[in-house]
Design a protein around this motif. Structure first.
Motif, PDB file in Angstrom:
ATOM      1  N   ASP A 126      -9.285  -5.885   9.168  1.00  0.00           N
ATOM      2  CA  ASP A 126      -9.067  -4.621   9.879  1.00  0.00           C
ATOM      3  C   ASP A 126      -7.598  -4.208   9.825  1.00  0.00           C
ATOM      4  O   ASP A 126      -7.278  -3.029   9.628  1.00  0.00           O
ATOM      5  N   LEU A 127      -6.717  -5.157   9.993  1.00  0.00           N
ATOM      6  CA  LEU A 127      -5.288  -4.881   9.954  1.00  0.00           C
ATOM      7  C   LEU A 127      -4.900  -4.314   8.593  1.00  0.00           C
ATOM      8  O   LEU A 127      -4.166  -3.320   8.497  1.00  0.00           O
ATOM      9  N   PRO A 170       0.809  -1.229   0.000  1.00  0.00           N
ATOM     10  CA  PRO A 170       0.000   0.000   0.000  1.00  0.00           C
ATOM     11  C   PRO A 170       0.840   1.276   0.000  1.00  0.00           C
ATOM     12  O   PRO A 170       0.523   2.245  -0.707  1.00  0.00           O
ATOM     13  N   ALA A 171       1.925   1.291   0.774  1.00  0.00           N
ATOM     14  CA  ALA A 171       2.797   2.470   0.794  1.00  0.00           C
ATOM     15  C   ALA A 171       3.490   2.654  -0.547  1.00  0.00           C
ATOM     16  O   ALA A 171       3.679   3.796  -1.016  1.00  0.00           O
ATOM     17  N   ARG A 172       3.866   1.573  -1.183  1.00  0.00           N
ATOM     18  CA  ARG A 172       4.490   1.660  -2.508  1.00  0.00           C
ATOM     19  C   ARG A 172       3.508   2.232  -3.531  1.00  0.00           C
ATOM     20  O   ARG A 172       3.878   3.044  -4.376  1.00  0.00           O
ATOM     21  N   VAL A 173       2.263   1.786  -3.446  1.00  0.00           N
ATOM     22  CA  VAL A 173       1.239   2.267  -4.377  1.00  0.00           C
ATOM     23  C   VAL A 173       1.064   3.774  -4.269  1.00  0.00           C
ATOM     24  O   VAL A 173       1.084   4.503  -5.266  1.00  0.00           O
ATOM     25  N   ALA A 216      -3.248   9.784   1.514  1.00  0.00           N
ATOM     26  CA  ALA A 216      -3.275  11.164   1.995  1.00  0.00           C
ATOM     27  C   ALA A 216      -4.677  11.551   2.438  1.00  0.00           C
ATOM     28  O   ALA A 216      -4.862  12.345   3.363  1.00  0.00           O
ATOM     29  N   ASP A 217      -5.689  10.983   1.792  1.00  0.00           N
ATOM     30  CA  ASP A 217      -7.085  11.319   2.059  1.00  0.00           C
ATOM     31  C   ASP A 217      -7.876  10.018   2.172  1.00  0.00           C
ATOM     32  O   ASP A 217      -7.884   9.209   1.233  1.00  0.00           O
ATOM     33  N   PRO A 218      -8.548   9.777   3.292  1.00  0.00           N
ATOM     34  CA  PRO A 218      -9.295   8.526   3.452  1.00  0.00           C
ATOM     35  C   PRO A 218     -10.408   8.336   2.428  1.00  0.00           C
ATOM     36  O   PRO A 218     -10.847   7.205   2.202  1.00  0.00           O
ATOM     37  N   THR A 219     -10.869   9.426   1.784  1.00  0.00           N
ATOM     38  CA  THR A 219     -11.928   9.286   0.781  1.00  0.00           C
ATOM     39  C   THR A 219     -11.404   8.677  -0.519  1.00  0.00           C
ATOM     40  O   THR A 219     -12.182   8.399  -1.428  1.00  0.00           O
ATOM     41  N   GLN A 220     -10.100   8.434  -0.602  1.00  0.00           N
ATOM     42  CA  GLN A 220      -9.536   7.776  -1.782  1.00  0.00           C
ATOM     43  C   GLN A 220      -9.798   6.278  -1.774  1.00  0.00           C
ATOM     44  O   GLN A 220      -9.544   5.596  -2.760  1.00  0.00           O
ATOM     45  N   ARG A 255      -3.727  -0.346   7.408  1.00  0.00           N
ATOM     46  CA  ARG A 255      -2.488  -0.095   6.683  1.00  0.00           C
ATOM     47  C   ARG A 255      -2.757   0.709   5.411  1.00  0.00           C
ATOM     48  O   ARG A 255      -2.017   1.644   5.086  1.00  0.00           O
ATOM     49  N   CYS A 256      -3.805   0.352   4.701  1.00  0.00           N
ATOM     50  CA  CYS A 256      -4.151   1.076   3.474  1.00  0.00           C
ATOM     51  C   CYS A 256      -4.539   2.523   3.768  1.00  0.00           C
ATOM     52  O   CYS A 256      -4.093   3.449   3.089  1.00  0.00           O
ATOM     53  N   ARG A 257      -5.365   2.725   4.770  1.00  0.00           N
ATOM     54  CA  ARG A 257      -5.794   4.073   5.125  1.00  0.00           C
ATOM     55  C   ARG A 257      -4.619   4.937   5.565  1.00  0.00           C
ATOM     56  O   ARG A 257      -4.546   6.125   5.253  1.00  0.00           O
TER      57      ARG A 257
END
Length: 217
Positions: free
Chosen positions: A120-121, A44-47, A131-135, A125-127
């Motif tokens: 949930d885990l 997710p961080a790489r994306v 930068a914006d949770p609406t993504q 991590r994705c959230r």
């Protein structure tokens, strides 16, 4: 494409080369689907590092059904030996012995069937990476298959498109469907797995469960 969770060493140029270029204003959206990105520790961080304005769709199904289906998939297509019962039992014993921090950083245990269902885990991590949770938009797999029009409308709206699903319905078809039936696990094992998954899917169940009854009723 399994770039972010497997072939990341090939580099940004390789990944971008997998997508055709369109003129600005064409209205064509591009995307890809690699399910393992969701549960991979660093993907997710790489994306978001490469695509900071990404719109990410996560399709979640009943976590136990997903785990069973994954082992059956490996048996059917990759020749995995051993029963679904034995794999899930081994993985449950190993995962239950880990504390929360170790669990979030653990490598693949067994087939990874139960790890990938710790929704949930993975959602946290994705959230955290966005930068914006609406993504991020979570869609219920059960609702998608039972009522594709309403779920497709939600997806179209999320992508900033006309939310009318009808122009798309003629081409709608369910893909990557397990041709077999979900096996029945021993009642005691199924109860233990459900209790374990419930602890790690409470937020996700609120968002994506197909009905007020939830996944674990």
């Amino acid at each position: 494409l399994h770039f972010f969770d497997g072939d990341y060493h090939l580099g940004e140029a390789w990944y971008c080369a997998q997508f055709p270029r369109f003129q600005d204003g064409s209205g064509i959206l591009r995307g890809e689907a690699t399910p393992n990105v969701f549960s991979h520790p660093t993907a997710p961080a790489r994306v978001t590092q490469l695509i900071p304005k990404i719109k990410a769709l996560v399709l979640l199904r009943d976590p136990l059904d997903r785990a069973v289906s994954w082992v059956q998939h490996l048996q059917r297509l990759e020749g995995l030996e051993g029963s679904v019962e034995s794999w899930l039992s081994q993985e449950l014993e190993a995962l239950q012995s880990l504390d929360a921090k170790t669990l979030s950083q653990a490598g693949r245990i067994g087939t990874g069937a139960l790890q990938d269902s710790l929704y949930d885990l993975h959602l946290e991590r994705c959230r955290y990476s966005l930068a914006d949770p609406t993504q991020l938009r979570v869609i219920s797999s059960e609702r998608l298959f039972s009522d594709p029009r309403s779920q497709l409308s939600e997806v179209l709206e999320f992508l900033g498109l006309d939310p009318d699903p009808e122009p798309w319905m003629e081409a709608w078809v369910a893909r990557n469907v397990n041709p077999g039936h979900r096996i029945t696990l021993p009642a005691t094992l199924e109860s233990r797995i459900k209790a374990f998954l419930h602890k790690h899917c409470q937020q996700s169940e609120t968002i994506a469960a197909p009905s007020p009854v939830g996944w674990f009723a």
